[in-house]
Write an enzyme that holds these catalytic residues in place. Structure first.
Site, mmCIF file in Angstrom:
data_model
loop_
_atom_site.group_PDB
_atom_site.id
_atom_site.type_symbol
_atom_site.label_atom_id
_atom_site.label_comp_id
_atom_site.label_asym_id
_atom_site.label_seq_id
_atom_site.Cartn_x
_atom_site.Cartn_y
_atom_site.Cartn_z
ATOM 1 N N TRP A 57 -21.025 11.376 -32.615
ATOM 2 C CA TRP A 57 -19.738 11.489 -33.298
ATOM 3 C C TRP A 57 -19.724 10.685 -34.597
ATOM 4 O O TRP A 57 -18.953 10.993 -35.496
ATOM 5 C CB TRP A 57 -18.567 11.221 -32.364
ATOM 6 C CG TRP A 57 -18.192 9.826 -31.967
ATOM 7 C CD1 TRP A 57 -18.996 8.756 -31.804
ATOM 8 C CD2 TRP A 57 -16.856 9.392 -31.664
ATOM 9 N NE1 TRP A 57 -18.259 7.660 -31.402
ATOM 10 C CE2 TRP A 57 -16.943 8.028 -31.300
ATOM 11 C CE3 TRP A 57 -15.613 10.012 -31.639
ATOM 12 C CZ2 TRP A 57 -15.820 7.277 -30.935
ATOM 13 C CZ3 TRP A 57 -14.506 9.266 -31.267
ATOM 14 C CH2 TRP A 57 -14.617 7.926 -30.921
ATOM 15 N N TYR A 105 -33.516 -0.948 -29.925
ATOM 16 C CA TYR A 105 -32.170 -0.664 -29.432
ATOM 17 C C TYR A 105 -32.230 -0.503 -27.920
ATOM 18 O O TYR A 105 -33.145 0.130 -27.378
ATOM 19 C CB TYR A 105 -31.607 0.617 -30.062
ATOM 20 C CG TYR A 105 -30.244 0.979 -29.522
ATOM 21 C CD1 TYR A 105 -29.101 0.351 -30.006
ATOM 22 C CD2 TYR A 105 -30.101 1.904 -28.489
ATOM 23 C CE1 TYR A 105 -27.851 0.646 -29.481
ATOM 24 C CE2 TYR A 105 -28.855 2.216 -27.967
ATOM 25 C CZ TYR A 105 -27.732 1.579 -28.456
ATOM 26 O OH TYR A 105 -26.505 1.863 -27.931
ATOM 27 N N GLN A 130 -20.696 12.885 -26.562
ATOM 28 C CA GLN A 130 -19.567 12.145 -27.123
ATOM 29 C C GLN A 130 -18.464 13.133 -27.494
ATOM 30 O O GLN A 130 -18.674 14.350 -27.461
ATOM 31 C CB GLN A 130 -20.001 11.314 -28.338
ATOM 32 C CG GLN A 130 -20.667 10.001 -27.948
ATOM 33 C CD GLN A 130 -20.994 9.119 -29.146
ATOM 34 O OE1 GLN A 130 -21.397 9.597 -30.193
ATOM 35 N NE2 GLN A 130 -20.853 7.812 -28.969
ATOM 36 N N ASP A 191 -16.215 2.749 -25.740
ATOM 37 C CA ASP A 191 -17.060 2.322 -24.629
ATOM 38 C C ASP A 191 -16.416 1.309 -23.687
ATOM 39 O O ASP A 191 -16.500 1.420 -22.474
ATOM 40 C CB ASP A 191 -18.350 1.685 -25.169
ATOM 41 C CG ASP A 191 -19.087 2.579 -26.141
ATOM 42 O OD1 ASP A 191 -18.632 3.713 -26.365
ATOM 43 O OD2 ASP A 191 -20.110 2.144 -26.674
ATOM 44 N N ARG A 226 -18.478 -8.481 -27.623
ATOM 45 C CA ARG A 226 -19.168 -7.336 -27.031
ATOM 46 C C ARG A 226 -18.858 -7.219 -25.539
ATOM 47 O O ARG A 226 -18.302 -8.136 -24.931
ATOM 48 C CB ARG A 226 -20.688 -7.491 -27.222
ATOM 49 C CG ARG A 226 -21.125 -7.641 -28.670
ATOM 50 C CD ARG A 226 -20.926 -6.375 -29.459
ATOM 51 N NE ARG A 226 -21.741 -5.277 -28.925
ATOM 52 C CZ ARG A 226 -21.721 -4.037 -29.404
ATOM 53 N NH1 ARG A 226 -20.934 -3.728 -30.408
ATOM 54 N NH2 ARG A 226 -22.487 -3.104 -28.874
ATOM 55 N N TYR A 382 -14.925 -5.711 -28.425
ATOM 56 C CA TYR A 382 -15.236 -4.291 -28.588
ATOM 57 C C TYR A 382 -14.256 -3.386 -27.840
ATOM 58 O O TYR A 382 -14.226 -3.373 -26.619
ATOM 59 C CB TYR A 382 -16.647 -4.118 -28.036
ATOM 60 C CG TYR A 382 -17.448 -2.945 -28.498
ATOM 61 C CD1 TYR A 382 -17.785 -2.768 -29.826
ATOM 62 C CD2 TYR A 382 -17.930 -2.033 -27.567
ATOM 63 C CE1 TYR A 382 -18.580 -1.703 -30.223
ATOM 64 C CE2 TYR A 382 -18.722 -0.967 -27.946
ATOM 65 C CZ TYR A 382 -19.044 -0.804 -29.282
ATOM 66 O OH TYR A 382 -19.826 0.248 -29.676
ATOM 67 N N TRP A 383 -13.435 -2.629 -28.581
ATOM 68 C CA TRP A 383 -12.514 -1.624 -28.076
ATOM 69 C C TRP A 383 -11.387 -2.172 -27.195
ATOM 70 O O TRP A 383 -10.641 -1.387 -26.624
ATOM 71 C CB TRP A 383 -13.252 -0.510 -27.329
ATOM 72 C CG TRP A 383 -14.062 0.374 -28.223
ATOM 73 C CD1 TRP A 383 -15.424 0.505 -28.253
ATOM 74 C CD2 TRP A 383 -13.572 1.264 -29.235
ATOM 75 N NE1 TRP A 383 -15.812 1.401 -29.220
ATOM 76 C CE2 TRP A 383 -14.694 1.886 -29.839
ATOM 77 C CE3 TRP A 383 -12.294 1.601 -29.693
ATOM 78 C CZ2 TRP A 383 -14.572 2.821 -30.867
ATOM 79 C CZ3 TRP A 383 -12.178 2.521 -30.727
ATOM 80 C CH2 TRP A 383 -13.306 3.130 -31.297
ATOM 81 N N GLU A 426 -17.823 -2.408 -38.992
ATOM 82 C CA GLU A 426 -17.745 -1.502 -37.843
ATOM 83 C C GLU A 426 -16.327 -1.461 -37.281
ATOM 84 O O GLU A 426 -15.790 -0.400 -36.985
ATOM 85 C CB GLU A 426 -18.730 -1.975 -36.764
ATOM 86 C CG GLU A 426 -18.767 -1.110 -35.524
ATOM 87 C CD GLU A 426 -19.739 -1.661 -34.479
ATOM 88 O OE1 GLU A 426 -19.863 -1.029 -33.417
ATOM 89 O OE2 GLU A 426 -20.364 -2.720 -34.713
#
Length: 455
Positions: A57, A105, A130, A191, A226, A382-383, A426
């Site tokens: 995405w 990664y 996604q 996520d 994170r 994160y999110w 980000e």
């Protein structure tokens, strides 16, 4: 890699406005330089630090930005992604660059092991998907930069977009009500959202599982920003279960530990059918079936995921049959459905304008990813609180589609201000605007270009 105008800041710090670009030309230059710095011969990496491969995405949102900077790259971006489409129609959420070390990664191509799966392409990919925002992005980008060459590229992409929709509708309707079930939080794009806490809590895992792996994300970003090791252990457990079944979707209801109908994912599914109707009309195909499918999806989203008590949309956990309780930005995203009924549009606007999210015609910061008033609101993790450019862009498109131009203008201005103060990060602290996560982030740059172009 392009150098950020403002350095990444730590907890409690504020970026310095004095060093930020203040005019439109400087912001355009920053965004274009960010995209150029992340270009990889036929696609764009999300960032040079944390995300060295191609993400599904991300590429869709990035293509929108290329329409304003280098239009020919729109179609290279999307074509390179769809070249890795599986034979069953799924578009993998990661396409791995063979020139990048497996250790760069986690989880890398060795972990996914898709090479032994019959339906997988020769290129190493993940086995997840996604949100299907690709048709929406392709249609949006085409209208931004139409040409004969772009129309031909759109026509070549069209059957692949149709195959993507067919895969999701035919393989992932686990609940049997016309909605797609995601099989992992990573498939939602959000996520680590609190929306997944309840269904994730039922996934058996221990943090010790992570001892066998080395997380790369906390090398490039603060651990406090994170997901936790226990979260990652559960992520690994869910992928392991799906991988063990060869990434097959048959009998998911009987064997898979995580099955959720997500408002954003299914709103994107419906919006994609509307976009495909537009594409079909442009290239001489029949838009009728797309419009019919779009209407069915919207009706199912309202029937299955709207809660009249809260006046917003929630994920449905198929393991329990219940809507999850968290009030996250996911609940606002069905605004991207142009045929969302007026009753639900107005209810979602009440939610968006409440203290939980703060949408207004003049707002100091964009929408957070989680309810600001919730006890588990975390502005840097994160999110679980931070503001993200892509979700705000989607909600803004929904506002425009439903005739709320003043609110869309307020949201857009707040998004531009984020980049003007902190650069193309980000994600961002929802209160201070400080840049978080990876610097020089591609979709932030791309969507900034799109908003600036409207000015």
């Amino acid at each position: 890699m392009v150098k950020q105008v403002v350095p990444s800041v730590g907890p409690g710090e504020n970026p310095t406005v004095e060093s930020a670009p203040r005019d439109r030309a400087a912001l355009v230059a920053l965004a274009r330089a960010t995209l150029d710095g992340n270009w990889e011969h036929d696609h764009t990496v999300p960032s040079r630090t944390l995300y060295p491969h191609q993400w599904s995405w991300d590429s869709a949102f990035i293509a929108i930005g290329w329409a304003h900077a280098r239009p020919e790259r729109v179609w290279s971006e999307l074509t390179s992604l769809f070249d890795a489409q599986w034979r069953d129609g799924r578009v993998p959420h990661i396409v791995f660059n063979p020139a990048v070390s497996d250790a760069a990664y986690f989880p890398g191509p060795g972990f996914w092991a898709t090479g032994s799966v019959d339906a997988a392409p020769p290129t190493a990919t993940s086995g997840l998907v996604q949100p299907p925002v690709h048709a929406l992005a392709a249609w949006h980008a085409y209208r931004r930069a139409p040409s004969d060459q772009a129309r031909a590229a759109l026509a070549r992409l069209y059957p692949r977009l149709v195959a993507q929709q067919h895969y999701l509708a035919s393989h992932r309707d686990v609940g049997g009500a016309g909605l797609v079930s995601i099989v992992h939080p990573w498939e939602s794009g959000l996520d680590n959202s609190p929306a997944w806490d309840d269904p994730m809590a039922a996934v058996p895992a221990e943090a010790a599982v992570l001892r066998a792996y080395r997380r790369r994300d906390i090398v490039h970003a603060a651990a406090a920003h994170r997901p936790t090791d226990l979260d990652y252990a559960r992520y690994v457990a869910i992928v392991t279960a799906y991988r063990a079944a060869g990434y097959r979707d048959g009998d998911l209801a009987h064997r898979h530990p995580f099955l959720v109908e997500c408002p954003l994912f299914n709103a994107a599914l419906g919006a994609a059918e509307h976009a495909l109707a537009g594409i079909a009309g442009e290239i001489g195909a029949d838009p009728g079936p797309h419009r019919e499918r779009a209407a069915r999806i919207t009706a199912a989203v309202v029937d299955r995921l709207y809660d009249p008590t809260t006046g917003t949309f929630h994920p449905r956990d198929l393991r329990t049959g219940r809507l999850t309780a968290a009030r996250t930005v996911l609940g606002l995203t069905p605004l991207i459905l142009p045929d969302l009924p007026a009753r639900q549009v107005e209810a979602v606007l009440v939610e968006a304008r409440s203290a939980r999210f703060g949408l207004a015609t003049a707002m100091p910061r964009p929408l957070p990813s989680h309810d600001r008033t919730a006890v588990d609101f975390e502005p840097q993790r994160y999110w679980r609180g931070p503001s993200w450019m892509n979700i705000n862009w989607l909600v803004r498109q929904g506002l425009l589609g439903h005739g709320h131009a003043a609110l869309a203008a307020g949201l857009g201005a707040s998004m531009v201000q984020l980049a003007a103060v902190a650069g193309c990060h980000e994600y961002f602290h929802p209160d201070t605007g400080a840049g978080l996560g990876s610097p020089a982030f591609s979709w932030t740059a791309a969507l900034l270009l799109d908003i600036l172009a409207e000015d």
